[in-house]
Design an enzyme around this catalytic site. Structure first.
Site, PDB file in Angstrom:
ATOM      1  N   LYS A  66      -9.000  -9.020  -5.955  1.00  9.18           N
ATOM      2  CA  LYS A  66      -8.121  -8.846  -5.631  1.00  9.18           C
ATOM      3  C   LYS A  66      -7.863  -8.791  -3.453  1.00  9.18           C
ATOM      4  O   LYS A  66      -7.245  -9.759  -2.773  1.00  9.18           O
ATOM      5  CB  LYS A  66      -7.225  -8.003  -5.855  1.00  9.18           C
ATOM      6  CG  LYS A  66      -5.976  -7.981  -5.826  1.00  9.18           C
ATOM      7  CD  LYS A  66      -5.222  -7.216  -6.181  1.00  9.18           C
ATOM      8  CE  LYS A  66      -5.320  -5.817  -6.838  1.00  9.18           C
ATOM      9  NZ  LYS A  66      -4.024  -5.436  -5.760  1.00  9.18           N
ATOM     10  N   SER A  67      -8.190  -8.131  -2.927  1.00  8.52           N
ATOM     11  CA  SER A  67      -8.674  -7.685  -1.205  1.00  8.52           C
ATOM     12  C   SER A  67      -8.242  -8.813  -0.866  1.00  8.52           C
ATOM     13  O   SER A  67      -8.703  -9.410   0.196  1.00  8.52           O
ATOM     14  CB  SER A  67      -9.406  -6.506  -1.160  1.00  8.52           C
ATOM     15  OG  SER A  67      -8.845  -5.477  -1.894  1.00  8.52           O
ATOM     16  N   ARG A 100      -6.664 -11.606   1.902  1.00 16.83           N
ATOM     17  CA  ARG A 100      -6.811 -11.409   3.049  1.00 16.83           C
ATOM     18  C   ARG A 100      -7.253 -13.453   2.904  1.00 16.83           C
ATOM     19  O   ARG A 100      -6.739 -14.039   4.490  1.00 16.83           O
ATOM     20  CB  ARG A 100      -8.059 -11.348   3.664  1.00 16.83           C
ATOM     21  CG  ARG A 100      -7.832  -9.278   3.541  1.00 16.83           C
ATOM     22  CD  ARG A 100      -9.145  -8.707   3.095  1.00 16.83           C
ATOM     23  NE  ARG A 100      -8.646  -7.359   3.471  1.00 16.83           N
ATOM     24  CZ  ARG A 100      -8.210  -6.428   2.934  1.00 16.83           C
ATOM     25  NH1 ARG A 100      -7.717  -6.588   1.591  1.00 16.83           N
ATOM     26  NH2 ARG A 100      -7.820  -5.144   3.462  1.00 16.83           N
ATOM     27  N   ARG A 137       6.639   3.045  -2.368  1.00 16.02           N
ATOM     28  CA  ARG A 137       6.090   3.340  -1.558  1.00 16.02           C
ATOM     29  C   ARG A 137       5.523   3.331  -0.443  1.00 16.02           C
ATOM     30  O   ARG A 137       6.805   3.172   0.915  1.00 16.02           O
ATOM     31  CB  ARG A 137       5.053   2.637  -2.110  1.00 16.02           C
ATOM     32  CG  ARG A 137       4.806   1.880  -3.159  1.00 16.02           C
ATOM     33  CD  ARG A 137       3.259   0.993  -3.991  1.00 16.02           C
ATOM     34  NE  ARG A 137       2.269   1.741  -3.483  1.00 16.02           N
ATOM     35  CZ  ARG A 137       0.932   0.690  -3.954  1.00 16.02           C
ATOM     36  NH1 ARG A 137       1.130  -0.310  -4.213  1.00 16.02           N
ATOM     37  NH2 ARG A 137      -0.060   0.889  -2.938  1.00 16.02           N
ATOM     38  N   SER A 140      -7.050   3.673   5.244  1.00 15.68           N
ATOM     39  CA  SER A 140      -7.011   3.222   4.240  1.00 15.68           C
ATOM     40  C   SER A 140      -7.063   1.606   5.053  1.00 15.68           C
ATOM     41  O   SER A 140      -6.762   1.596   6.307  1.00 15.68           O
ATOM     42  CB  SER A 140      -5.108   3.629   4.826  1.00 15.68           C
ATOM     43  OG  SER A 140      -4.211   1.669   4.054  1.00 15.68           O
ATOM     44  N   GLN A 154      -5.519  -1.206   3.974  1.00 14.89           N
ATOM     45  CA  GLN A 154      -4.494  -1.529   4.250  1.00 14.89           C
ATOM     46  C   GLN A 154      -3.624  -1.338   5.799  1.00 14.89           C
ATOM     47  O   GLN A 154      -3.418  -2.306   7.137  1.00 14.89           O
ATOM     48  CB  GLN A 154      -2.902  -1.336   3.500  1.00 14.89           C
ATOM     49  CG  GLN A 154      -3.485  -1.791   2.147  1.00 14.89           C
ATOM     50  CD  GLN A 154      -2.596  -1.674   0.990  1.00 14.89           C
ATOM     51  OE1 GLN A 154      -1.610  -1.188   1.453  1.00 14.89           O
ATOM     52  NE2 GLN A 154      -2.844  -1.873  -0.018  1.00 14.89           N
ATOM     53  N   ASP A 201      -9.161   2.918  -5.785  1.00 12.32           N
ATOM     54  CA  ASP A 201      -8.287   2.267  -7.174  1.00 12.32           C
ATOM     55  C   ASP A 201      -8.990   2.590  -9.017  1.00 12.32           C
ATOM     56  O   ASP A 201      -8.836   1.782  -9.500  1.00 12.32           O
ATOM     57  CB  ASP A 201      -8.879   0.697  -7.578  1.00 12.32           C
ATOM     58  CG  ASP A 201      -8.137   0.204  -5.770  1.00 12.32           C
ATOM     59  OD1 ASP A 201      -7.045   1.165  -5.398  1.00 12.32           O
ATOM     60  OD2 ASP A 201      -8.031  -1.110  -5.251  1.00 12.32           O
ATOM     61  N   LYS A 227       0.021   5.473  -5.267  1.00 15.95           N
ATOM     62  CA  LYS A 227      -0.239   4.021  -5.192  1.00 15.95           C
ATOM     63  C   LYS A 227       0.855   3.672  -6.051  1.00 15.95           C
ATOM     64  O   LYS A 227       2.263   3.470  -6.131  1.00 15.95           O
ATOM     65  CB  LYS A 227      -1.603   3.675  -6.245  1.00 15.95           C
ATOM     66  CG  LYS A 227      -2.541   4.641  -5.427  1.00 15.95           C
ATOM     67  CD  LYS A 227      -2.939   3.512  -4.491  1.00 15.95           C
ATOM     68  CE  LYS A 227      -4.649   4.238  -3.291  1.00 15.95           C
ATOM     69  NZ  LYS A 227      -4.371   2.977  -2.513  1.00 15.95           N
TER      70      LYS A 227
END
Ligand code: S3P
Length: 447
Positions: free
Chosen positions: A26-27, A31, A131, A174, A176, A326, A353
């Site tokens: 997913k990450s 990207r 969030r 992080s 992100q 995760d 999260k």
């Protein structure tokens, strides 16, 4: 919107076995589509993940004027042809960009949109609006960005402004936030330097390097060098997305706790910024073998074989936490079957999260008979425990949902998981994969 279905999970009385692949990471999928949009030319991305979260990014990129051709090679593996238009080639979207439930989409795009010559607005679901966003808006503002949140939350309102470099120590490790600053850094002439207190996932750095950008990593500092003479340019990508380790974690833990199981998961990304769970499980006595290691698109992949073993408790804290961030919902399920008290600390991030993963996990696992103590920055699970079947709820959190399914396999009676469609936010085909391994579960239509 259609109501989310329930999933009935039967207790697993036979071993799990066989070999499966899990969908793309997913990450990396987020990207790849974002960076391919900025490349000069056509990128080819194989085994891209068509999940709820990543589709939000794909649709946002299309809304920014990028042509993307999709070839559905398998139901949960798409091949993409992305016509990149260069760093200055995005077009003003017709409306707000909807990031749905995807924290990675909104935070990475926050960095990207600050560098554009048109205004934009980033928004998402009610869950996403809850969030924290200050962690990205604050350093981006320091880079000169005109980005405004609503009291620290989405929607994010962005207007064009000239950006400059930054030297920024992250308060939380992080990926992100680091990635948002690197993406904004594509629109600065001077360097962007980010210090990470622990080794957060480095997919953005690897992909930028594969596209010709100069990124270095030293003593915790990640640096995107100043723009070369003639300005920054990104080369197109040609890559295959590895299987998602964070998806593999669910069948992996299932095979560890269902007696006499032995399974193989092929082609899984084993970038060491992601595989903290493997080390933790091994410390608990799990039997995990890694074979056929190879590098694709700058990322290490391998086949993982895992068998059932009696587990013992372990304590997890420090830099391992971010490398397994995760995986704690499903790790908690492994801990219910381990002898002794297992504790995770330094994991306050879990509270912000998709949901407060400490509080919600505690509540749902207790329904299954788990004894769990909450801490401000983690939790303790007391094992081993026989689990009882119960009615549980995902709270619209994909990873919590799949962890509950794995727990259901170890329960004495059937477990009913409510609001289970969200599992496709990261792992479309999860149920089919578990069935291929011999697990019994069935969808019940929503009323
Ligand atoms: C992600 C980074 C992590 C992780 C998330 C995906 C990413 O979040 O929990 O699922 O792709 O960069 P943080 O960067 O907030 O820790």
């Amino acid at each position: 919107m259609t109501a989310s279905r329930k999933l009935l999970v039967h207790s697993q009385t036979t071993p799990l076995g066989g070999a499966v692949a899990v969908p793309g990471d997913k990450s990396i999928s987020h990207r790849a589509v974002l960076l391919a949009a900025l490349a000069e030319g056509v990128s080819t991305i194989r085994n891209w993940l068509p999940a709820g979260d990543t589709l939000a990014t794909l649709e946002a990129v299309r809304a920014l004027g990028i042509a993307i051709e999709v070839n559905e090679r398998a139901p949960h593996a798409w091949d993409l042809r992305v016509e990149g238009r260069g760093l200055r080639g995005l077009r003003r979207p017709a409306g707000p960009l909807n990031c749905r439930n995807a924290g990675t989409a909104i935070r990475l795009m926050a960095g990207l949109m600050c560098g554009q010559s048109f205004p934009s607005m980033l928004d998402g679901s009610e869950q996403l609006r809850a969030r924290p966003m200050t962690r990205v808006t604050e350093p981006l503002q320091r880079m000169g960005a005109d980005i405004r949140s609503e009291d620290g939350h989405a929607p994010l309102h962005i207007r064009p402004a000239p950006l400059h470099g930054i030297e920024y120590p992250l308060r939380v490790a992080s990926a992100q936030v680091k990635s948002a600053l690197l993406l904004a850094g594509l629109y600065t002439d001077d360097a962007v330097r980010v210090y990470q207190p622990g080794p957060a996932r480095d997919h953005t750095e690897r992909m930028l390097m594969a596209m010709g950008a100069v990124v270095t990593m030293q003593d915790g500092w990640v640096t995107l060098s100043e723009a070369p003479f003639g300005g920054r340019r990104l080369l197109p990508l040609d890559m295959t997305v590895p299987g998602d380790f964070s998806s593999a974690a669910f069948p992996l833990v299932a095979a560890t706790i269902v007696p006499h199981s032995n399974i193989t998961i092929r082609g899984v990304g084993v970038n060491e910024t992601r595989t903290g769970l493997l080390e933790i499980l091994r410390q608990m006595g799990a039997n995990v073998k890694i074979a056929n290691q190879q590098v694709t698109g700058g990322e290490l992949i391998a086949d993982l074989t895992v068998g059932y073993n009696e587990l013992h408790a372990v304590d997890v804290a420090g830099p391992t936490v971010v490398r397994a961030i995760d995986e704690f919902p499903v790790w908690a399920v492994a801990a219910t079957q381990a002898a002794g008290a297992s504790t995770v600390r330094d994991a306050a991030e879990l509270r912000v999260k998709e949901v407060d993963r400490i509080a919600v996990l505690a509540g749902e696992l207790r329904r299954l008979g788990v004894e769990l103590d909450e801490h401000p920055d983690g939790f303790t699970v007391h094992g081993p425990r026989r689990l009882r079947g119960a009615s549980v709820d995902t709270h619209d959190d994909h990873r919590l949902g799949m962890a509950l399914v794995v727990a259901g396999l170890a329960a004495d009676e059937p477990t009913l998981v409510h609001d289970a469609d969200c599992m496709a936010d990261s792992f479309p085909g999860f149920v089919e994969t578990m069935r291929q391994l011999g697990a019994a579960m069935e969808w019940l239509e929503a009323r």
